[in-house]
Design an enzyme around this catalytic site. Structure first.
Site, PDB file in Angstrom:
ATOM      1  CB  VAL A  47      -0.989  -0.012   1.180  1.00 44.49           C
ATOM      2  CG1 VAL A  47      -1.760   1.303   1.255  1.00 44.49           C
ATOM      3  CG2 VAL A  47      -1.955  -1.181   1.055  1.00 44.49           C
ATOM      4  CB  ALA A  50      -0.266   1.408  -4.035  1.00 46.54           C
ATOM      5  CD  GLU A  51      -0.370   7.501   0.554  1.00 49.35           C
ATOM      6  OE1 GLU A  51      -0.552   8.692   0.845  1.00 49.35           O
ATOM      7  OE2 GLU A  51      -0.717   6.554   1.264  1.00 49.35           O
ATOM      8  CB  ALA A  52       5.505   5.715  -3.236  1.00 52.44           C
TER       9      ALA A  52
END
Length: 130
Positions: A47, A50-52
Site C-alpha cells: 500500500v 502504491a501511494e508512492a
C-alpha cells in the site's frame, strides 16, 4: 515545476522509479526488507508503494499547473503474496483534473503475477515552498 524526490519511507523501502509521467509511473521495490512476520511481503508495504507511485504521478501532473497534491483516499485489494525478488508497481491515470487526480496502481511480482490492485485519489492544492 516542483522538484520531485522520493521520501524517506520510499528510500527505506528501496523504491526505485523506472518511468515517470502524469499518466504513468513505474517503480520497483525489493521484497527483502519489506516482509511481515510470516516471511511474506507486507501488505502495508504494498500500500505504501502504491501511494508512492500514485502520488508521484499526481504530483507530476499538478506541477504543470504550479500546484502540489495531498492524498485523500487509497484502497487496496491483495490478491497474492510476494515471497522473494522484487515487485513492480504501475500507476495509470484514471483522471487528471484541476482539483482531483485518481490513479489505478497494479503491483506484480517478477513473474508478472498480480499481487495487489490499488486506487489512489489526490487533491490538487496550492502550495508554497518554505
Amino acid at each position: 515545476m516542483w522538484q520531485i524526490e522520493l521520501g524517506e519511507l520510499d528510500e527505506k523501502m528501496g523504491v526505485r522509479i523506472l518511468e515517470e509521467s502524469p499518466e504513468r509511473v513505474v517503480a520497483t521495490m525489493p521484497v527483502d526488507g519489506n516482509r511481515q512476520s510470516l516471511g511474506l511481503l507486507h501488505g502495508g508495504a504494498m500500500v505504501a508503494l502504491a501511494e508512492a507511485v500514485g502520488s508521484w504521478a499526481a504530483l507530476k501532473h499538478a506541477s504543470t499547473l504550479g500546484k502540489a497534491v495531498v492524498g485523500v483516499d487509497i484502497n487496496a485489494t491483495h490478491h497474492a503474496s510476494g515471497r522473494a525478488g522484487s515487485v513492480t508497481a504501475t500507476a495509470s491515470a484514471i483522471r487528471l483534473g484541476r482539483t482531483v487526480c485518481s490513479h489505478e496502481v497494479v503491483i506484480t511480482d517478477d513473474a508478472g503475477r498480480r499481487l495487489c490492485t490499488a486506487r489512489i485519489t489526490n487533491m490538487v492544492v496550492e502550495w508554497s515552498a518554505g
